[in-house]
Design a protein around this motif. Structure first.
Motif, PDB file in Angstrom:
ATOM      1  N   CYS A 143       1.918  75.031-103.306  1.00 35.65           N
ATOM      2  CA  CYS A 143       0.442  75.283-104.226  1.00 35.65           C
ATOM      3  C   CYS A 143       1.100  75.770-105.740  1.00 35.65           C
ATOM      4  CB  CYS A 143      -0.281  76.463-103.773  1.00 35.65           C
ATOM      5  SG  CYS A 143      -1.943  76.625-104.723  1.00 35.65           S
ATOM      6  N   GLN A 144       0.845  74.695-106.696  1.00 32.88           N
ATOM      7  CA  GLN A 144       1.400  74.825-107.913  1.00 32.88           C
ATOM      8  C   GLN A 144       2.990  75.144-107.989  1.00 32.88           C
ATOM      9  OE1 GLN A 144      -1.294  77.551-109.833  1.00 32.88           O
ATOM     10  NE2 GLN A 144      -2.943  75.910-109.940  1.00 32.88           N
ATOM     11  N   GLY A 145       3.631  74.690-107.312  1.00 35.50           N
ATOM     12  CA  GLY A 145       5.069  74.861-106.982  1.00 35.50           C
ATOM     13  C   GLY A 145       5.505  76.185-106.254  1.00 35.50           C
ATOM     14  N   GLU A 146       4.668  76.943-105.823  1.00 29.68           N
ATOM     15  CA  GLU A 146       4.791  78.108-104.975  1.00 29.68           C
ATOM     16  C   GLU A 146       4.819  77.887-103.507  1.00 29.68           C
ATOM     17  OE1 GLU A 146       5.605  81.476-105.838  1.00 29.68           O
ATOM     18  OE2 GLU A 146       5.721  80.612-108.142  1.00 29.68           O
ATOM     19  N   PRO A 147       5.828  78.183-102.749  1.00 23.86           N
ATOM     20  CA  PRO A 147       5.587  77.926-101.330  1.00 23.86           C
ATOM     21  C   PRO A 147       4.656  78.838-100.551  1.00 23.86           C
ATOM     22  CG  PRO A 147       7.542  79.358-101.866  1.00 23.86           C
ATOM     23  CD  PRO A 147       7.029  78.908-103.058  1.00 23.86           C
ATOM     24  N   GLU A 182      -7.180  84.597 -91.600  1.00 24.82           N
ATOM     25  CA  GLU A 182      -5.654  84.018 -91.635  1.00 24.82           C
ATOM     26  C   GLU A 182      -5.699  82.856 -92.791  1.00 24.82           C
ATOM     27  OE1 GLU A 182      -3.530  84.957 -87.586  1.00 24.82           O
ATOM     28  OE2 GLU A 182      -4.426  82.763 -87.830  1.00 24.82           O
ATOM     29  N   VAL A 183      -4.788  82.865 -93.713  1.00 25.53           N
ATOM     30  CA  VAL A 183      -4.815  81.740 -94.616  1.00 25.53           C
ATOM     31  C   VAL A 183      -3.051  81.753 -95.335  1.00 25.53           C
ATOM     32  CG1 VAL A 183      -5.393  83.378 -96.792  1.00 25.53           C
ATOM     33  CG2 VAL A 183      -5.662  80.935 -96.490  1.00 25.53           C
ATOM     34  N   CYS A 184      -2.882  80.248 -95.519  1.00 24.00           N
ATOM     35  CA  CYS A 184      -1.723  80.098 -95.845  1.00 24.00           C
ATOM     36  C   CYS A 184      -1.936  79.979 -97.407  1.00 24.00           C
ATOM     37  CB  CYS A 184      -0.842  78.800 -95.601  1.00 24.00           C
ATOM     38  SG  CYS A 184      -0.536  78.746 -93.637  1.00 24.00           S
ATOM     39  N   ALA A 185      -1.133  80.996 -98.070  1.00 27.03           N
ATOM     40  CA  ALA A 185      -1.314  81.044 -99.734  1.00 27.03           C
ATOM     41  C   ALA A 185      -0.158  81.330-100.333  1.00 27.03           C
ATOM     42  CB  ALA A 185      -2.294  82.180-100.007  1.00 27.03           C
ATOM     43  N   PRO A 186       0.149  81.068-101.747  1.00 27.78           N
ATOM     44  CA  PRO A 186       1.491  81.552-102.262  1.00 27.78           C
ATOM     45  C   PRO A 186       1.711  83.151-102.079  1.00 27.78           C
ATOM     46  CG  PRO A 186      -0.004  80.051-103.696  1.00 27.78           C
ATOM     47  CD  PRO A 186      -0.709  80.469-102.521  1.00 27.78           C
ATOM     48  N   GLY A 187       2.953  83.591-102.139  1.00 26.65           N
ATOM     49  CA  GLY A 187       3.506  84.617-102.029  1.00 26.65           C
ATOM     50  C   GLY A 187       3.140  85.753-103.044  1.00 26.65           C
ATOM     51  N   VAL A 188       1.961  85.861-103.318  1.00 24.11           N
ATOM     52  CA  VAL A 188       1.477  86.750-104.375  1.00 24.11           C
ATOM     53  C   VAL A 188       0.577  87.970-103.969  1.00 24.11           C
ATOM     54  CG1 VAL A 188       1.691  85.337-106.387  1.00 24.11           C
ATOM     55  CG2 VAL A 188      -0.441  85.581-105.450  1.00 24.11           C
ATOM     56  N   MET A 189       0.385  88.916-104.238  1.00 26.56           N
ATOM     57  CA  MET A 189      -0.648  90.202-103.719  1.00 26.56           C
ATOM     58  C   MET A 189      -1.820  89.659-103.784  1.00 26.56           C
ATOM     59  SD  MET A 189      -0.805  92.941-102.320  1.00 26.56           S
ATOM     60  CE  MET A 189       0.678  93.989-102.695  1.00 26.56           C
ATOM     61  N   ILE A 190      -2.490  89.725-102.619  1.00 31.09           N
ATOM     62  CA  ILE A 190      -3.997  89.567-102.287  1.00 31.09           C
ATOM     63  C   ILE A 190      -4.782  90.592-102.475  1.00 31.09           C
ATOM     64  CG2 ILE A 190      -5.732  88.282-100.814  1.00 31.09           C
ATOM     65  CD1 ILE A 190      -3.738  86.435 -99.831  1.00 31.09           C
ATOM     66  N   THR A 191      -5.496  90.839-103.463  1.00 26.60           N
ATOM     67  CA  THR A 191      -6.232  92.197-103.809  1.00 26.60           C
ATOM     68  C   THR A 191      -7.576  92.039-102.951  1.00 26.60           C
ATOM     69  OG1 THR A 191      -7.184  91.171-105.618  1.00 26.60           O
ATOM     70  CG2 THR A 191      -5.314  92.362-106.187  1.00 26.60           C
ATOM     71  N   GLY A 192      -8.004  93.389-102.707  1.00 30.56           N
ATOM     72  CA  GLY A 192      -9.170  93.422-102.050  1.00 30.56           C
ATOM     73  C   GLY A 192      -8.862  94.117-100.923  1.00 30.56           C
ATOM     74  N   ASN A 193      -9.565  93.989 -99.731  1.00 25.47           N
ATOM     75  CA  ASN A 193      -9.325  94.555 -98.459  1.00 25.47           C
ATOM     76  C   ASN A 193      -8.023  93.883 -97.553  1.00 25.47           C
ATOM     77  OD1 ASN A 193     -11.481  96.682 -98.710  1.00 25.47           O
ATOM     78  ND2 ASN A 193     -12.907  94.935 -98.230  1.00 25.47           N
TER      79      ASN A 193
END
Length: 71
Positions: free
Chosen positions: A32-36, A50-61
């Motif tokens: 996603c935008q070059g991020e695995p 559950e979700v596949c997303a770039p390896g950045v911090m997901i904020t919230g709960n």
């Protein structure tokens, strides 16, 4: 392509987290935008997803969020 899936709970041990990450196969999705993509499990309202997303911090709960580079 959506990888979002509602689940009963997030993994609560490193072993379960590793297995769910393997089962989700995030590494088989295009970047996603070059991020695995990596496995995430987060609380959303009164459920967990559950979700596949770039390896950045997901904020919230956020519950467990860990990258396994060897997968």
């Amino acid at each position: 392509m959506s990888t979002l899936k509602e689940v009963e709970s997030c993994p609560d041990t490193p072993e379960r987290l590793r297995q769910r990450s393997i089962d989700k196969k995030c590494n088989e999705n295009p970047p996603c935008q070059g991020e695995p993509l990596m496995y995430h499990c987060v609380k959303h309202n009164t459920s967990f997803v559950e979700v596949c997303a770039p390896g950045v911090m997901i904020t919230g709960n956020a519950k467990m969020n860990r990258r396994f580079t060897s997968l």
